[in-house]
Design an enzyme around this catalytic site. Structure first.
Site, short mmCIF file in Angstrom:
data_model
loop_
_atom_site.label_atom_id
_atom_site.label_comp_id
_atom_site.label_asym_id
_atom_site.label_seq_id
_atom_site.Cartn_x
_atom_site.Cartn_y
_atom_site.Cartn_z
N ASP A 16 -0.40 -18.61 3.49
CA ASP A 16 -0.95 -17.44 2.81
C ASP A 16 -2.07 -16.89 3.68
O ASP A 16 -3.12 -17.52 3.83
CB ASP A 16 -1.47 -17.84 1.42
CG ASP A 16 -2.04 -16.63 0.67
OD1 ASP A 16 -2.08 -15.53 1.25
OD2 ASP A 16 -2.45 -16.81 -0.49
N ASN B 273 4.13 -10.78 11.85
CA ASN B 273 4.71 -9.63 11.16
C ASN B 273 4.18 -9.46 9.74
O ASN B 273 4.12 -8.35 9.23
CB ASN B 273 6.24 -9.84 11.15
CG ASN B 273 6.93 -9.02 10.09
OD1 ASN B 273 7.13 -7.82 10.25
ND2 ASN B 273 7.30 -9.67 8.99
N TYR C 142 -4.49 0.76 3.95
CA TYR C 142 -3.47 0.15 4.80
C TYR C 142 -3.52 0.72 6.23
O TYR C 142 -3.59 -0.05 7.20
CB TYR C 142 -2.08 0.31 4.17
CG TYR C 142 -0.95 -0.05 5.10
CD1 TYR C 142 -0.71 -1.37 5.46
CD2 TYR C 142 -0.14 0.94 5.64
CE1 TYR C 142 0.31 -1.69 6.34
CE2 TYR C 142 0.89 0.62 6.52
CZ TYR C 142 1.12 -0.69 6.86
OH TYR C 142 2.12 -1.01 7.74
N LYS D 113 -4.52 -1.31 9.76
CA LYS D 113 -3.68 -1.34 10.96
C LYS D 113 -4.47 -0.86 12.18
O LYS D 113 -4.27 -1.34 13.29
CB LYS D 113 -2.41 -0.51 10.74
CG LYS D 113 -1.42 -1.19 9.80
CD LYS D 113 -0.77 -2.40 10.47
CE LYS D 113 -0.18 -3.39 9.53
NZ LYS D 113 0.43 -4.56 10.17
N1 LIG Z 1 8.22 -0.80 6.82
C1 LIG Z 1 7.58 0.07 7.58
O1 LIG Z 1 7.85 1.27 7.54
C2 LIG Z 1 6.54 -0.41 8.55
C3 LIG Z 1 6.04 0.51 9.47
C4 LIG Z 1 5.08 0.08 10.38
C5 LIG Z 1 4.64 -1.22 10.36
N2 LIG Z 1 5.13 -2.09 9.44
C6 LIG Z 1 4.62 -3.46 9.48
O2 LIG Z 1 5.72 -4.34 9.50
C7 LIG Z 1 5.31 -5.60 8.98
C8 LIG Z 1 6.37 -6.09 8.00
O3 LIG Z 1 6.39 -5.24 6.90
P1 LIG Z 1 7.70 -4.85 6.10
O4 LIG Z 1 7.83 -3.38 6.20
O5 LIG Z 1 8.84 -5.72 6.45
O6 LIG Z 1 7.16 -5.14 4.62
P2 LIG Z 1 7.60 -6.17 3.48
O7 LIG Z 1 9.05 -6.06 3.24
O8 LIG Z 1 6.64 -5.90 2.37
O9 LIG Z 1 7.28 -7.59 4.13
C9 LIG Z 1 5.94 -8.02 4.28
C10 LIG Z 1 5.93 -9.51 4.45
O10 LIG Z 1 4.56 -9.93 4.58
C11 LIG Z 1 4.35 -10.97 3.65
N3 LIG Z 1 2.98 -11.09 3.20
C12 LIG Z 1 2.23 -10.20 2.51
N4 LIG Z 1 1.03 -10.72 2.23
C13 LIG Z 1 1.03 -11.99 2.73
C14 LIG Z 1 0.10 -13.05 2.73
N5 LIG Z 1 -1.08 -12.95 2.11
N6 LIG Z 1 0.42 -14.20 3.35
C15 LIG Z 1 1.62 -14.35 3.94
N7 LIG Z 1 2.56 -13.39 3.96
C16 LIG Z 1 2.26 -12.23 3.35
C17 LIG Z 1 5.27 -10.64 2.48
O11 LIG Z 1 5.45 -11.77 1.64
P3 LIG Z 1 5.88 -11.59 0.10
O12 LIG Z 1 7.33 -11.22 0.11
O13 LIG Z 1 5.61 -12.94 -0.48
O14 LIG Z 1 5.01 -10.51 -0.45
C18 LIG Z 1 6.52 -10.25 3.25
O15 LIG Z 1 7.19 -11.39 3.68
C19 LIG Z 1 3.94 -5.40 8.36
O16 LIG Z 1 2.95 -5.89 9.23
C20 LIG Z 1 3.83 -3.88 8.25
O17 LIG Z 1 2.50 -3.45 8.31
C21 LIG Z 1 6.07 -1.72 8.53
#
Ligand SMILES: NC(=O)c1ccc[n+]([C@@H]2O[C@H](COP(=O)([O-])OP(=O)(O)OC[C@H]3O[C@@H](n4cnc5c(N)ncnc54)[C@H](OP(=O)(O)O)[C@@H]3O)[C@@H](O)[C@H]2O)c1
Length: 324
Positions: free
Chosen positions: A88, A114, A201, A205
């Site tokens: 966590d 990630n 957010y 970042k």
């Molecule tokens: N999707 C986009 O458009 C986008 C664009 C730019 C950058 N990103 C970046 O890509 C990365 C992955 O995001 P995603 O889009 O795949 O989002 P996501 O589907 O919400 O996945 C986020 C992951 O982070 C985990 N997480 C959140 N809080 C946590 C904590 N306290 N400890 C451990 N794990 C934690 C979540 O776990 P739970 O499932 O348990 O919540 C989930 O596994 C992030 O860093 C995000 O900022 C995403």
């Protein structure tokens, strides 16, 4: 948001396709945090497909992690490759325990940091606003804890080139971040009465970009390649708290999770030229960094943020900076 709707953004979302990951990760041990859903899960699927021997899924929800493990292994017909490890990022003791467990591995070839949080709900974790604690403090602490094992892997297996890849975002360009001029920046950002949670957010970042640039400047790329990747706007669970308008925008603009995850793989498959760099669409593209980050004020802000963040992390694990 309109400021990122540039030609480049639309070109990336609708026309450009990041390259499908190729190559081999044979024999390698790879860590991916937040691998139970979204980009992390799809990146883990690629990592297993490319032959990694041991893939550690760092998740806060072990049950969801076990489901992801089954799905990834089944889709690749490679049972027993993934391991689900709990962490966590909102808790220093959890990250420290995870790091200590990693230090006992025989090798760690690459890590994709990630896991990330986007929320508009103000809450504190470890004394600071939770988004910043997860996306900046917890993530950097994890990176620092992994460095000795990544360096040792380079020493023990000279043919490998360890990577520490941070998943950032182009939305780092949105906030003004006037607070950088103040003392105690992170305390100010954690004041409930002043926190602008609608841009929290993107701000987290931006802070992450600043500390990763500083970290990369301190780590020898010949030992560990430190880079950051922007996956573009992708389908995932990230906007789970966002409203209808965000959902419509995502429906129209977002690329698939699998396509976005290719950019995470590019982070660990690109060579020394990516050290200290920002990658978009799987390519080194430092011009994608905001003009603030590239300015002299950005450089000053980077030093201040690094000093504040690492002072706090030294409190969590005295001597942690010696890992660099
Ligand atoms: N999707 C986009 O458009 C986008 C664009 C730019 C950058 N990103 C970046 O890509 C990365 C992955 O995001 P995603 O889009 O795949 O989002 P996501 O589907 O919400 O996945 C986020 C992951 O982070 C985990 N997480 C959140 N809080 C946590 C904590 N306290 N400890 C451990 N794990 C934690 C979540 O776990 P739970 O499932 O348990 O919540 C989930 O596994 C992030 O860093 C995000 O900022 C995403």
């Amino acid at each position: 948001m309109p400021s990122i709707l540039t030609t480049g953004f639309l070109y990336s979302q609708f026309i450009f396709r990041p390259a499908y990951p190729k190559g081999t990760l044979d024999g390698q041990t790879i860590l991916i945090t937040g691998a139970n859903v979204g980009l992390g899960l799809e990146a883990a699927r690629h990592v297993v497909r490319l032959g990694a021997s041991r893939v550690i899924l760092g998740v806060r929800n072990v049950k969801a992690g076990e489901q992801a493990k089954q799905e990834i292994e089944n889709s690749n017909s490679r049972p027993g490759v993934c391991e689900v490890w709990e962490v966590d990022l909102a808790s220093y003791s959890s990250v420290l325990a995870f790091g200590d467990r990693i230090s006992k591995l025989p090798r760690l070839d690459s890590a994709i940091l990630n896991a990330g949080l986007a929320t508009q709900t103000f809450e504190l974790a470890e004394g600071y606003e939770r988004t910043i604690t997860v996306n900046v403090f917890g993530t950097l602490l994890m990176g620092l804890l992994l460095l000795p094992k990544l360096k040792a892997t380079k020493a023990d297996y000279p043919e490998t080139h360890p990577h520490l890849t941070f998943v950032v975002s182009e939305v780092h360009r949105i906030p003004d971040f006037e607070e950088w001029k103040e003392d105690n920046i992170l305390q100010i950002l954690s004041d409930k009465n002043k926190a602008q949670m609608d841009i929290r957010y993107p701000l987290s970042k931006l802070l992450e970009v600043l500390v990763v640039l500083e970290l990369a400047g301190r780590v020898r790329g010949s030992e560990v390649i430190v880079n950051m990747v922007n996956p573009g706007f992708c389908h995932s669970q990230l906007g789970r708290e966002a409203g209808f308008a965000f959902g419509v925008m995502k429906f129209i603009l977002a690329r698939s999770t699998e396509v976005g995850s290719r950019t995470l793989l590019a982070g660990i498959l690109t060579g020394l030229e990516s050290h200290g760099s920002y990658m978009s669409d799987g390519l080194v593209e430092n011009t994608g960094l905001s003009s603030f980050v590239r300015s002299s004020d950005g450089a000053k802000a980077r030093t201040k943020v690094w000093n504040e963040v690492t002072t706090i992390l030294e409190g969590a694990r005295p001597g942690i900076l010696q890992n660099i």
